[in-house]
Design a protein around this motif. Sequence first.
Motif, PDB file in Angstrom:
ATOM      1  N   ALA A  32       0.822  -1.213   0.000  1.00 40.60           N
ATOM      2  CA  ALA A  32       0.000   0.000   0.000  1.00 40.60           C
ATOM      3  C   ALA A  32       0.852   1.258   0.000  1.00 40.60           C
ATOM      4  O   ALA A  32       0.482   2.279  -0.595  1.00 40.60           O
ATOM      5  CB  ALA A  32      -0.935  -0.007   1.204  1.00 40.60           C
ATOM      6  N   SER A  33       2.009   1.210   0.640  1.00 43.49           N
ATOM      7  CA  SER A  33       2.861   2.396   0.711  1.00 43.49           C
ATOM      8  C   SER A  33       3.420   2.800  -0.649  1.00 43.49           C
ATOM      9  O   SER A  33       3.920   3.911  -0.826  1.00 43.49           O
ATOM     10  CB  SER A  33       4.014   2.159   1.699  1.00 43.49           C
ATOM     11  OG  SER A  33       4.882   1.136   1.229  1.00 43.49           O
ATOM     12  N   ALA A  34       3.336   1.893  -1.631  1.00 39.35           N
ATOM     13  CA  ALA A  34       3.768   2.222  -2.988  1.00 39.35           C
ATOM     14  C   ALA A  34       2.648   2.839  -3.816  1.00 39.35           C
ATOM     15  O   ALA A  34       2.886   3.252  -4.954  1.00 39.35           O
ATOM     16  CB  ALA A  34       4.276   0.952  -3.683  1.00 39.35           C
ATOM     17  N   SER A  35       1.464   2.923  -3.262  1.00 35.25           N
ATOM     18  CA  SER A  35       0.318   3.509  -3.958  1.00 35.25           C
ATOM     19  C   SER A  35       0.259   5.005  -3.694  1.00 35.25           C
ATOM     20  O   SER A  35       0.358   5.442  -2.541  1.00 35.25           O
ATOM     21  CB  SER A  35      -0.974   2.851  -3.457  1.00 35.25           C
ATOM     22  OG  SER A  35      -2.102   3.642  -3.748  1.00 35.25           O
ATOM     23  N   PRO A  36       0.112   5.840  -4.718  1.00 33.84           N
ATOM     24  CA  PRO A  36       0.019   7.291  -4.490  1.00 33.84           C
ATOM     25  C   PRO A  36      -1.073   7.651  -3.487  1.00 33.84           C
ATOM     26  O   PRO A  36      -0.889   8.567  -2.680  1.00 33.84           O
ATOM     27  CB  PRO A  36      -0.293   7.843  -5.889  1.00 33.84           C
ATOM     28  CG  PRO A  36       0.255   6.837  -6.836  1.00 33.84           C
ATOM     29  CD  PRO A  36       0.068   5.502  -6.157  1.00 33.84           C
ATOM     30  N   PHE A  37      -2.171   6.945  -3.538  1.00 31.43           N
ATOM     31  CA  PHE A  37      -3.279   7.272  -2.640  1.00 31.43           C
ATOM     32  C   PHE A  37      -2.907   7.003  -1.185  1.00 31.43           C
ATOM     33  O   PHE A  37      -3.202   7.813  -0.295  1.00 31.43           O
ATOM     34  CB  PHE A  37      -4.520   6.471  -3.019  1.00 31.43           C
ATOM     35  CG  PHE A  37      -5.677   6.658  -2.069  1.00 31.43           C
ATOM     36  CD1 PHE A  37      -6.475   7.781  -2.143  1.00 31.43           C
ATOM     37  CD2 PHE A  37      -5.959   5.713  -1.091  1.00 31.43           C
ATOM     38  CE1 PHE A  37      -7.542   7.974  -1.261  1.00 31.43           C
ATOM     39  CE2 PHE A  37      -7.014   5.887  -0.201  1.00 31.43           C
ATOM     40  CZ  PHE A  37      -7.810   7.016  -0.294  1.00 31.43           C
ATOM     41  N   TYR A  38      -2.291   5.851  -0.925  1.00 21.30           N
ATOM     42  CA  TYR A  38      -2.016   5.462   0.465  1.00 21.30           C
ATOM     43  C   TYR A  38      -0.688   6.001   0.997  1.00 21.30           C
ATOM     44  O   TYR A  38      -0.465   5.994   2.205  1.00 21.30           O
ATOM     45  CB  TYR A  38      -2.018   3.942   0.587  1.00 21.30           C
ATOM     46  CG  TYR A  38      -3.408   3.350   0.541  1.00 21.30           C
ATOM     47  CD1 TYR A  38      -4.341   3.632   1.534  1.00 21.30           C
ATOM     48  CD2 TYR A  38      -3.786   2.510  -0.500  1.00 21.30           C
ATOM     49  CE1 TYR A  38      -5.617   3.101   1.492  1.00 21.30           C
ATOM     50  CE2 TYR A  38      -5.061   1.965  -0.553  1.00 21.30           C
ATOM     51  CZ  TYR A  38      -5.972   2.263   0.444  1.00 21.30           C
ATOM     52  OH  TYR A  38      -7.233   1.735   0.386  1.00 21.30           O
ATOM     53  N   ARG A  39       0.181   6.472   0.118  1.00 18.72           N
ATOM     54  CA  ARG A  39       1.506   6.897   0.567  1.00 18.72           C
ATOM     55  C   ARG A  39       1.398   7.963   1.655  1.00 18.72           C
ATOM     56  O   ARG A  39       1.986   7.840   2.741  1.00 18.72           O
ATOM     57  CB  ARG A  39       2.317   7.416  -0.622  1.00 18.72           C
ATOM     58  CG  ARG A  39       3.789   7.641  -0.322  1.00 18.72           C
ATOM     59  CD  ARG A  39       4.540   8.052  -1.579  1.00 18.72           C
ATOM     60  NE  ARG A  39       4.525   6.986  -2.576  1.00 18.72           N
ATOM     61  CZ  ARG A  39       4.125   7.146  -3.830  1.00 18.72           C
ATOM     62  NH1 ARG A  39       3.685   8.322  -4.250  1.00 18.72           N
ATOM     63  NH2 ARG A  39       4.160   6.126  -4.672  1.00 18.72           N
ATOM     64  N   ASP A  40       0.636   9.011   1.393  1.00 19.11           N
ATOM     65  CA  ASP A  40       0.489  10.084   2.384  1.00 19.11           C
ATOM     66  C   ASP A  40      -0.321   9.624   3.584  1.00 19.11           C
ATOM     67  O   ASP A  40      -0.013   9.974   4.724  1.00 19.11           O
ATOM     68  CB  ASP A  40      -0.179  11.298   1.738  1.00 19.11           C
ATOM     69  CG  ASP A  40       0.689  11.950   0.684  1.00 19.11           C
ATOM     70  OD1 ASP A  40       1.920  11.726   0.712  1.00 19.11           O
ATOM     71  OD2 ASP A  40       0.136  12.670  -0.167  1.00 19.11           O
ATOM     72  N   ARG A  41      -1.336   8.832   3.331  1.00 21.21           N
ATOM     73  CA  ARG A  41      -2.192   8.379   4.427  1.00 21.21           C
ATOM     74  C   ARG A  41      -1.400   7.535   5.424  1.00 21.21           C
ATOM     75  O   ARG A  41      -1.572   7.667   6.638  1.00 21.21           O
ATOM     76  CB  ARG A  41      -3.365   7.588   3.852  1.00 21.21           C
ATOM     77  CG  ARG A  41      -4.373   7.143   4.869  1.00 21.21           C
ATOM     78  CD  ARG A  41      -5.631   6.568   4.227  1.00 21.21           C
ATOM     79  NE  ARG A  41      -6.482   7.610   3.670  1.00 21.21           N
ATOM     80  CZ  ARG A  41      -7.745   7.409   3.275  1.00 21.21           C
ATOM     81  NH1 ARG A  41      -8.284   6.203   3.375  1.00 21.21           N
ATOM     82  NH2 ARG A  41      -8.458   8.396   2.784  1.00 21.21           N
ATOM     83  N   LEU A  42      -0.518   6.665   4.941  1.00 17.85           N
ATOM     84  CA  LEU A  42       0.273   5.829   5.830  1.00 17.85           C
ATOM     85  C   LEU A  42       1.401   6.615   6.485  1.00 17.85           C
ATOM     86  O   LEU A  42       1.796   6.332   7.624  1.00 17.85           O
ATOM     87  CB  LEU A  42       0.840   4.636   5.061  1.00 17.85           C
ATOM     88  CG  LEU A  42      -0.177   3.573   4.646  1.00 17.85           C
ATOM     89  CD1 LEU A  42       0.478   2.518   3.769  1.00 17.85           C
ATOM     90  CD2 LEU A  42      -0.813   2.927   5.858  1.00 17.85           C
ATOM     91  N   ALA A  43       1.927   7.608   5.790  1.00 15.85           N
ATOM     92  CA  ALA A  43       3.003   8.418   6.375  1.00 15.85           C
ATOM     93  C   ALA A  43       2.521   9.130   7.629  1.00 15.85           C
ATOM     94  O   ALA A  43       3.242   9.222   8.624  1.00 15.85           O
ATOM     95  CB  ALA A  43       3.520   9.424   5.356  1.00 15.85           C
ATOM     96  N   THR A  44       1.292   9.621   7.608  1.00 15.89           N
ATOM     97  CA  THR A  44       0.755  10.314   8.790  1.00 15.89           C
ATOM     98  C   THR A  44       0.351   9.340   9.888  1.00 15.89           C
ATOM     99  O   THR A  44       0.229   9.725  11.046  1.00 15.89           O
ATOM    100  CB  THR A  44      -0.475  11.152   8.397  1.00 15.89           C
ATOM    101  OG1 THR A  44      -1.480  10.293   7.829  1.00 15.89           O
ATOM    102  CG2 THR A  44      -0.098  12.209   7.380  1.00 15.89           C
ATOM    103  N   ALA A  45       0.189   8.063   9.528  1.00 17.12           N
ATOM    104  CA  ALA A  45      -0.213   7.084  10.537  1.00 17.12           C
ATOM    105  C   ALA A  45       0.967   6.581  11.350  1.00 17.12           C
ATOM    106  O   ALA A  45       0.786   5.953  12.397  1.00 17.12           O
ATOM    107  CB  ALA A  45      -0.899   5.891   9.852  1.00 17.12           C
TER     108      ALA A  45
END
Length: 435
Positions: A32-45
């Motif tokens: 998921a961290s390689a997906s543009p959509f999830y990259r930012d979402r996981l970074a803040t998590a």
Amino acid sequence: MTAEPPFDLRWNTLDELAEIQRKRLPRVMEWASASPFYRDRLATAGAFPTAADLSGLPLTTKQDLRAGRPFGMLAVDRSRLATYHESSGTAGQATPSYYTREDWDDLVERYARKWVGITAEDTFLVRTPYALMLTGHLAHAAARSRGATVVPADNRSAATPLARTVEVIRELEVSLTWSMATETLLWAAAAETAGLDPRTDFPGLRALFVGGDPLTAARRRRISDIWGVPVVEEFGSTETGSLAGQCPAGNLHLWADRVLFEVVDPATGASSPEGSGHLVVTPLYREAMPLLRYDLEDDVEVSYAGCSCAWPLPTVRVLGRAALDHSVAGTPVTQHDLEEAVFSLPAAYGVVFWRARTGAERLTLEFEVASEHREAARAAVESAVGGRLGVPVDARPVAPRTLVPYEALTRSQDVIKPRSLFAAHEDWDRALLYY
């Protein structure tokens, strides 16, 4: 009814299942961290969450998928993609989905988990869309993976209308079919119109695989009675593939060894492994397009209470798409409740085709019924539907072949190739068109 699952679960207890999920989740988060959509979402998590605290992440919605179309959710290089698909768009703009070859291995294995197994001796009719949706392609691939002969009938093509589909099932001695549940009732009506008995004139048939539209236990029993074979239900979506399959006892079991499931209260956002609410999924073997806490927007009831079949998997009752619910006089009305009531009527009435419309104060329900059962069926419908839903009902019996016209059941193939030159007697308004 006890039966071994027709697949290798590799686990026996819920603790072992939780351990499988725990071990898979870091890989899912990495993808998921390689997906543009999830990259930012996981970074803040911060740190990758475990299955226990996955609920701390926001839900992924259908609108998220639409907003990121076509490739905003992509987590691999496009050269690795095997297929691209889109949903039917029943509840809004279609959502995109894509899969690698390895993703397809998982899709095929989950679909093939049928208690009536697919074998090399089977002739398998696929009567769901090929087009952009996943459903036809998935059934085709799963059947071929088991060595079956596939008959790609589609159900969005003028080349295989209902009458021709019935001919194919009979002539080719089709043993397994894949379609929406409603299709099987249309086939039966087309067969009867052609003077055939669904129970006796299709001896090769041994099961009907169905999915894609709501199916209550009452309607499943009626379809099985009409055809004289088991009706095996499947639940899933283009975005996820198969999520649940039916056991010999008639219950749907979630494939919890391949997908992490939650039930979320749409009003509060509270998450639980069971209970009533929206089904939220995190596929554990999805690389091209990882989905974290994807809200299917289907109303469900999930239970870990166990099943008489002894499969160690949670059961699910699918109540329908939340976005499609309606109300009468402030009382919610669902297709699930209506269908259960209609198909609980005496089979002798022959009521299988119906439609309903909600009004401010009253529900109008039309249904096909033979003249000799007209008044009895009217009273039974008003009692059954009104009693189950608690709303006023205007039951309107109509003659057979009103809701499903005779022409729709008897139409022959009407397929042409695009051309520009016509004889004097031909319809040249169809120039350059397939239809």
